[in-house]
Design an enzyme around this catalytic site. Structure first.
Site, PDB file in Angstrom:
ATOM      1  N   ILE A 111       0.867  -1.167   0.000  1.00  0.00           N
ATOM      2  CA  ILE A 111       0.000   0.000   0.000  1.00  0.00           C
ATOM      3  C   ILE A 111       0.910   1.224   0.000  1.00  0.00           C
ATOM      4  O   ILE A 111       2.064   1.151   0.415  1.00  0.00           O
ATOM      5  CB  ILE A 111      -0.993   0.024   1.185  1.00  0.00           C
ATOM      6  N   ASP A 112       0.403   2.329  -0.508  1.00  0.00           N
ATOM      7  CA  ASP A 112       1.229   3.527  -0.664  1.00  0.00           C
ATOM      8  C   ASP A 112       1.742   4.045   0.672  1.00  0.00           C
ATOM      9  O   ASP A 112       1.147   3.792   1.722  1.00  0.00           O
ATOM     10  CB  ASP A 112       0.430   4.627  -1.362  1.00  0.00           C
ATOM     11  N   LYS A 113       2.813   4.805   0.604  1.00  0.00           N
ATOM     12  CA  LYS A 113       3.423   5.382   1.801  1.00  0.00           C
ATOM     13  C   LYS A 113       2.385   6.091   2.675  1.00  0.00           C
ATOM     14  O   LYS A 113       2.342   5.894   3.890  1.00  0.00           O
ATOM     15  CB  LYS A 113       4.515   6.366   1.385  1.00  0.00           C
ATOM     16  N   THR A 121      -0.887   5.801   2.644  1.00  0.00           N
ATOM     17  CA  THR A 121      -2.096   5.034   2.918  1.00  0.00           C
ATOM     18  C   THR A 121      -1.815   4.186   4.147  1.00  0.00           C
ATOM     19  O   THR A 121      -0.768   3.550   4.234  1.00  0.00           O
ATOM     20  CB  THR A 121      -2.467   4.134   1.721  1.00  0.00           C
ATOM     21  N   ARG A 165      -7.077   5.643  -5.862  1.00  0.00           N
ATOM     22  CA  ARG A 165      -6.823   7.071  -6.057  1.00  0.00           C
ATOM     23  C   ARG A 165      -7.098   7.486  -7.505  1.00  0.00           C
ATOM     24  O   ARG A 165      -7.714   8.525  -7.768  1.00  0.00           O
ATOM     25  CB  ARG A 165      -5.383   7.387  -5.667  1.00  0.00           C
TER      26      ARG A 165
END
Length: 304
Positions: free
Chosen positions: A137-139, A141, A238
């Site tokens: 998962i993104d930084k 998130t 997103r």
């Protein structure tokens, strides 16, 4: 050394070779591609080239990718919110702001650094940089991630992701008021030609992507939603929510340029994670409450 070849088509005529190559793989940065070109690992029609070379139809482009250097990733005593752990799998609740695995600019302070300190036995399938990591998962998130502690578990979890049998529900705050209760976004995602660090809905070099969403609560100018991933493309939620006109609050890449709510990064949380245990076959499901910053935003929006 891995060798990859392309024959240039009319649609890529006069495109810079470094831009073209960067678009071929989401893991390749523009600077990395330019370094490969500088080192002579990119050839056009059997000859070395330059980053600004403009390709022509029928050009034969060859990229020879060197073997990656093995980096020594350091175990770091970083607190982990462990939701579940046994001999095969560990499920963690990642905080907003933490990078999942080491990468240029982030060789310390990542989830992998913390995992190596917490448990010595992680799957080696993804090498020293991403031990045990089966999805990301993104930084910015927050939320749940499953990590494999051995190769058998790793292969099983990856197979489940490919078969779309895992359960992954996210909660998000988006701009605008969504007028219907449920929806499905089915739109292919690929690298944005205008900004290689971003993804977009496109037919070019894209992969199928499907996101289902349910409205949880509506406010004056925002909506609180739950999104369910059917596929797992880079930045999928997103990109998809922006595509239908409801970008995530706080999203520095896909949201409005002007900051609208007080939150660092996108208001997105991986709230539910379900999968089949790779050894026992038991169906497991875990939940993690939204972080305090999102809770504060909801409280603010309810009073507004």
């Amino acid at each position: 050394m891995e060798e990859i070849q392309w024959t240039i088509l009319e649609e890529n005529k006069n495109e810079r070779i470094d831009k073209f190559l960067t678009a071929q793989n989401g893991e390749w940065s523009r600077s990395q591609v330019q370094q490969w070109i500088k080192d002579g690992q990119v050839q056009v029609n059997g000859k070395a080239t330059k980053s600004n070379y403009k390709m022509q139809v029928e050009d034969q482009v060859t990229l020879s990718i060197p073997e990656p250097e093995e980096l020594d990733v350091i175990a770091e005593d970083i607190p982990l919110d462990v939701v579940y752990e046994d001999a095969d799998v560990i499920v963690v609740n990642k905080p907003r702001g933490m990078v999942v695995h080491p990468a240029p600019g982030h060789y310390t302070g990542t989830l992998v650094n913390a995992l190596l300190y917490h448990c010595k036995d992680l799957s080696g399938i993804n090498g020293v940089i991403r031990p045990g990591i089966v999805h990301r998962i993104d930084k910015d998130t927050s939320g749940l991630l499953m990590v494999a502690k051995n190769d058998h578990a790793h292969e099983s979890l990856v197979s489940q992701l490919k078969a779309k049998t895992t359960k992954r529900h996210y909660k998000a705050i988006v701009h605008g008021v969504i007028p219907h209760q449920h929806g499905t976004i089915e739109a292919p995602i690929g690298r944005d030609k205008k900004d290689r660090q971003s993804m977009t809905v496109t037919e070019d070099n894209s992969r199928d992507a499907v996101t289902h969403f349910t409205v949880l609560e509506c406010f004056k100018d925002f909506t609180y939603v739950q999104c369910e991933l059917e596929t797992g493309r880079t930045h999928q939620i997103r990109v998809h929510m922006k595509y239908i006109g409801y970008p995530l609050a706080g999203d520095p890449k896909y949201g409005p340029k002007k900051k609208t709510l007080e939150i660092e990064g996108q208001a997105l949380h991986a709230a539910t994670l379900g999968f089949t245990h790779p050894r026992t076959g038991e169906e497991l499901e875990f939940s993690a409450p939204i972080p305090e910053d999102m809770e504060h935003l909801l409280h603010y929006l309810r009073k507004k």
